[in-house]
Design a protein around this motif. Structure first.
Motif, PDB file in Angstrom:
ATOM      1  N   LEU A 352       0.850  -1.195   0.000  1.00 24.39           N
ATOM      2  CA  LEU A 352       0.000   0.000   0.000  1.00 24.39           C
ATOM      3  C   LEU A 352       0.883   1.242   0.000  1.00 24.39           C
ATOM      4  N   PRO A 353       0.523   2.249  -0.796  1.00 24.54           N
ATOM      5  CA  PRO A 353       1.356   3.459  -0.781  1.00 24.54           C
ATOM      6  C   PRO A 353       1.262   4.164   0.568  1.00 24.54           C
ATOM      7  N   GLU A 354       2.411   4.639   1.066  1.00 25.51           N
ATOM      8  CA  GLU A 354       2.403   5.386   2.339  1.00 25.51           C
ATOM      9  C   GLU A 354       1.778   6.755   2.105  1.00 25.51           C
ATOM     10  N   THR A 355       0.886   7.166   3.001  1.00 21.05           N
ATOM     11  CA  THR A 355       0.184   8.435   2.804  1.00 21.05           C
ATOM     12  C   THR A 355       0.469   9.446   3.912  1.00 21.05           C
ATOM     13  N   VAL A 356       1.151   9.023   4.971  1.00 27.16           N
ATOM     14  CA  VAL A 356       1.424   9.952   6.078  1.00 27.16           C
ATOM     15  C   VAL A 356       2.940  10.157   6.128  1.00 27.16           C
ATOM     16  N   ASP A 357       3.368  11.422   5.920  1.00 20.36           N
ATOM     17  CA  ASP A 357       4.822  11.625   5.870  1.00 20.36           C
ATOM     18  C   ASP A 357       5.432  11.643   7.277  1.00 20.36           C
ATOM     19  N   ALA A 358       6.761  11.647   7.305  1.00 23.71           N
ATOM     20  CA  ALA A 358       7.475  11.500   8.581  1.00 23.71           C
ATOM     21  C   ALA A 358       7.115  12.617   9.558  1.00 23.71           C
ATOM     22  N   GLU A 359       6.965  13.826   9.020  1.00 24.34           N
ATOM     23  CA  GLU A 359       6.669  14.975   9.885  1.00 24.34           C
ATOM     24  C   GLU A 359       5.295  14.821  10.546  1.00 24.34           C
ATOM     25  N   GLU A 360       4.339  14.368   9.751  1.00 23.89           N
ATOM     26  CA  GLU A 360       2.983  14.193  10.281  1.00 23.89           C
ATOM     27  C   GLU A 360       2.942  13.023  11.286  1.00 23.89           C
ATOM     28  N   LYS A 361       3.711  11.995  11.002  1.00 23.79           N
ATOM     29  CA  LYS A 361       3.783  10.882  11.968  1.00 23.79           C
ATOM     30  C   LYS A 361       4.319  11.397  13.305  1.00 23.79           C
ATOM     31  N   MET A 362       5.345  12.233  13.216  1.00 25.05           N
ATOM     32  CA  MET A 362       5.945  12.792  14.432  1.00 25.05           C
ATOM     33  C   MET A 362       4.923  13.627  15.190  1.00 25.05           C
ATOM     34  N   ARG A 363       4.140  14.427  14.437  1.00 25.38           N
ATOM     35  CA  ARG A 363       3.134  15.294  15.075  1.00 25.38           C
ATOM     36  C   ARG A 363       2.094  14.427  15.793  1.00 25.38           C
ATOM     37  N   ARG A 364       1.591  13.411  15.090  1.00 27.94           N
ATOM     38  CA  ARG A 364       0.577  12.536  15.698  1.00 27.94           C
ATOM     39  C   ARG A 364       1.159  11.806  16.912  1.00 27.94           C
ATOM     40  N   ASN A 365       2.394  11.404  16.783  1.00 19.61           N
ATOM     41  CA  ASN A 365       3.079  10.734  17.889  1.00 19.61           C
ATOM     42  C   ASN A 365       3.099  11.617  19.132  1.00 19.61           C
ATOM     43  N   GLN A 366       3.473  12.894  18.940  1.00 24.02           N
ATOM     44  CA  GLN A 366       3.562  13.825  20.071  1.00 24.02           C
ATOM     45  C   GLN A 366       2.206  14.007  20.734  1.00 24.02           C
ATOM     46  N   ILE A 367       1.179  14.137  19.909  1.00 23.51           N
ATOM     47  CA  ILE A 367      -0.176  14.359  20.452  1.00 23.51           C
ATOM     48  C   ILE A 367      -0.584  13.176  21.330  1.00 23.51           C
ATOM     49  N   LEU A 368      -0.342  11.961  20.834  1.00 24.31           N
ATOM     50  CA  LEU A 368      -0.746  10.781  21.606  1.00 24.31           C
ATOM     51  C   LEU A 368       0.068  10.654  22.895  1.00 24.31           C
ATOM     52  N   LEU A 369       1.350  11.019  22.821  1.00 21.91           N
ATOM     53  CA  LEU A 369       2.177  10.948  24.042  1.00 21.91           C
ATOM     54  C   LEU A 369       1.632  11.880  25.119  1.00 21.91           C
ATOM     55  N   ILE A 370       1.246  13.081  24.685  1.00 17.40           N
ATOM     56  CA  ILE A 370       0.717  14.061  25.654  1.00 17.40           C
ATOM     57  C   ILE A 370      -0.627  13.570  26.208  1.00 17.40           C
ATOM     58  N   ASP A 371      -1.486  13.069  25.308  1.00 23.07           N
ATOM     59  CA  ASP A 371      -2.786  12.529  25.760  1.00 23.07           C
ATOM     60  C   ASP A 371      -2.570  11.427  26.796  1.00 23.07           C
ATOM     61  N   GLN A 372      -1.643  10.523  26.488  1.00 26.32           N
ATOM     62  CA  GLN A 372      -1.430   9.374  27.364  1.00 26.32           C
ATOM     63  C   GLN A 372      -0.875   9.810  28.720  1.00 26.32           C
ATOM     64  N   ASP A 373       0.020  10.787  28.700  1.00 24.88           N
ATOM     65  CA  ASP A 373       0.572  11.284  29.968  1.00 24.88           C
ATOM     66  C   ASP A 373      -0.524  11.863  30.850  1.00 24.88           C
ATOM     67  N   ARG A 374      -1.408  12.617  30.233  1.00 30.95           N
ATOM     68  CA  ARG A 374      -2.500  13.235  30.993  1.00 30.95           C
ATOM     69  C   ARG A 374      -3.377  12.139  31.600  1.00 30.95           C
ATOM     70  N   CYS A 375      -3.681  11.139  30.785  1.00 31.22           N
ATOM     71  CA  CYS A 375      -4.530  10.041  31.236  1.00 31.22           C
ATOM     72  C   CYS A 375      -3.858   9.258  32.371  1.00 31.22           C
ATOM     73  N   GLY A 376      -2.585   8.928  32.181  1.00 26.39           N
ATOM     74  CA  GLY A 376      -1.841   8.169  33.199  1.00 26.39           C
ATOM     75  C   GLY A 376      -1.745   8.948  34.505  1.00 26.39           C
ATOM     76  N   GLN A 377      -1.550  10.267  34.372  1.00 29.26           N
ATOM     77  CA  GLN A 377      -1.456  11.108  35.570  1.00 29.26           C
ATOM     78  C   GLN A 377      -2.775  11.079  36.343  1.00 29.26           C
ATOM     79  N   ALA A 378      -3.886  11.205  35.621  1.00 28.44           N
ATOM     80  CA  ALA A 378      -5.204  11.225  36.285  1.00 28.44           C
ATOM     81  C   ALA A 378      -5.472   9.884  36.973  1.00 28.44           C
ATOM     82  N   ILE A 379      -5.153   8.787  36.269  1.00 27.18           N
ATOM     83  CA  ILE A 379      -5.389   7.456  36.853  1.00 27.18           C
ATOM     84  C   ILE A 379      -4.562   7.312  38.128  1.00 27.18           C
ATOM     85  N   ASN A 380      -3.303   7.709  38.058  1.00 27.11           N
ATOM     86  CA  ASN A 380      -2.421   7.507  39.206  1.00 27.11           C
ATOM     87  C   ASN A 380      -2.717   8.471  40.353  1.00 27.11           C
TER      88      ASN A 380
END
Ligand code: 5AD
Ligand code: SF4
Length: 454
Positions: A352-380
């Protein structure tokens, strides 16, 4: 000979490395902690993403370069050795041996052959071979991995594992129980049963669990869990990794009724978008996944779920990505491992042709990391004030009175080990939580009473 193992990849690889270390020690070799001390260095490799392979190849090249200055044996074992085969000898000049993912039992013989003057030896074995794998352990730990299922029969579109680890083979139950008994006799308190898709245990081949024996269960994995729980001395049982299709009513009932089973499951979701899940050939939709974790949490209140997510799979739109974000929010994972999609040669997704470039992958990665940190902090943070049961691992490297351990939910807990408490590694202690970070709890050691499952 002094040897060093460098391990990349999953818990399976950690387990394989332990087997190799135990086999080498059994014939008189000594494991050391630094490259400078080692006469032989073995790189234990992963093929899941291109980056993991590049890292391992880079390391191997550097080490082979060092051979100009000193006597050194360099070998590569594991998934990348299996995938690339003898072509690795062309890209890593001076490499002494490669050994495939089901052949690591032969490392001691390979080392001996290299020491006797041979070089560029390849031992990749036959696809699906199971007899070559020994199951030996190092002494002195209180938590051990036990492989119960080799290989993988799922063909997720992005995944190289079925190619490098071969077809599924479930070890006979009697063999596993004997291994767990031996471990318990050596002081092991916690076992983690390993398989790429561990809930498929006993589905591809017979495992010899006697169905006529009295049992609360009829499916192989719940029966195995029941049998492992019956081994005296085993206080905690984990199994990983899961798949929603394996969260059957029986499995959920086992989680509810077998107290030794820990209140945690690593259940990779990969995406929150039904469209992407279908393209990934995961075999479930978003609703199925959420239903599986809801049933586990009903069975065991406070049950912890961790997950894997791939971002930038071919065709992943902003809406698909937002669906993953919303799933993560709904699921409230204790932790999420986020992987940037990496095309693996020979897998269906690689076409399958890749449709998400490296920069966008990095951006999405950062967003999920921040979301997860917030969630983990609240749980803990919600755990502050609770007293939780912790299996003590031992002192931290920097401060001997500061100990680390894990809850049944697999959260790390740091606590002061008072001299008068005389806590030893492998003890179950209770700790009152005073402070929280997204991935770590901090607390004070208590006497064992008033526990909250966590
Ligand atoms: N690209 C990115 N991540 C991958 N994983 C598996 N294959 C790939 C790939 N081609 C991730 C999945 C899996 C974890 C072990 O690695 O999330 O659960
Ligand atoms: Fe990597 Fe998969 Fe091999 Fe584990 S089994 S080392 S995750 S390729």
């Amino acid at each position: 000979m002094k040897f060093l193992l460098h391990t990349y990849g999953c818990q399976m690889n950690v387990r394989d490395a332990e087997t190799v270390a135990a086999l080498l020690e059994a014939v008189g070799h000594v494991q050391v902690g630094s490259e400078a001390e080692a006469d032989a260095i073995i790189i234990n490799t992963c093929s899941v993403r291109g980056k993991a392979e590049d890292k391992a190849l880079g390391k191997a090249r550097l080490l082979c370069f060092e051979k100009r200055n000193r006597q050194l044996i360099v070998g590569i074992m594991g998934c990348m050795a299996q995938r690339l085969g003898e072509s690795i000898f062309d890209s890593v000049r001076g490499l002494d041996f490669i050994v495939g993912s089901r052949r690591h039992g032969s490392v001691p013989q390979l080392l001996a052959r290299v020491a006797a003057g041979e070089t560029q030896i390849a031992d990749l074995g036959e696809a699906g071979e199971v007899t070559a794998i020994p199951h030996v352990h190092l002494d002195g730990t209180h938590a051990a991995f036990v492989t119960i299922l080799l290989g993988c029969n799922r063909r997720c579109a992005y995944c190289i594992v079925p190619d490098v680890r071969g077809p599924e083979y479930s070890r006979p139950a009697a063999e596993i129980i004997a291994e767990v008994r031996q471990l318990a006799a050596r002081g092991v308190r916690e076992v983690t049963l390993l398989g790429q898709s561990v809930m498929n245990y006993g589905r591809a081949n017979a495992v010899g669990i006697d169905v006529s024996a009295p049992s609360a269960f009829s499916e192989p994995l719940p029966r195995l869990l029941e049998a492992v729980a019956a081994v005296p001395g085993i206080l905690r049982i984990r199994f990983t990794s899961g798949h929603p299709s394996g969260c059957t009513d029986e499995l959920v009932r086992a989680v509810r009724d077998i107290p030794q089973i820990c209140a945690h499951l690593h259940l990779p979701v990969q995406s929150g978008s039904d469209r992407i899940l279908a393209l990934m050939r995961r075999g479930y939709g978003r609703a199925d996944y959420l239903d599986a974790i809801a049933r586990l949490r009903v069975a065991r209140p406070g049950f912890a779920i961790t997950s894997d997510v791939i971002i930038g799979f071919p065709g992943e739109t902003t809406e698909d990505f937002e669906a993953t974000r919303s799933l993560m929010e709904e699921a409230a994972f204790e932790n999420t491992f986020i992987f940037k999609y990496s095309p693996r040669p020979g897998t269906p997704a690689a076409d399958l042709p890749e449709t998400v470039d490296a920069e966008e992958k990095m951006r999405r990665n950062q967003i999920l990391l921040i979301d997860q940190d917030r969630c983990g902090q609240a749980i803990n943070e919600a755990r502050i004030g609770q007293t939780v049961e912790v299996l003590a691992d031992g002192p931290s490297l920097r401060n001997a009175s500061r100990w680390a351990g894990r809850t049944s939910g697999n959260m790390i807990v740091i606590f002061e080990n008072r001299a008068d408490a005389r806590v030893a590694p492998g003890d179950l202690v209770s700790v009152t939580i005073t402070r929280a970070k997204p991935q770590t709890l901090y607390g004070e050691l208590k006497t064992p009473s008033g526990l909250t499952p966590c």
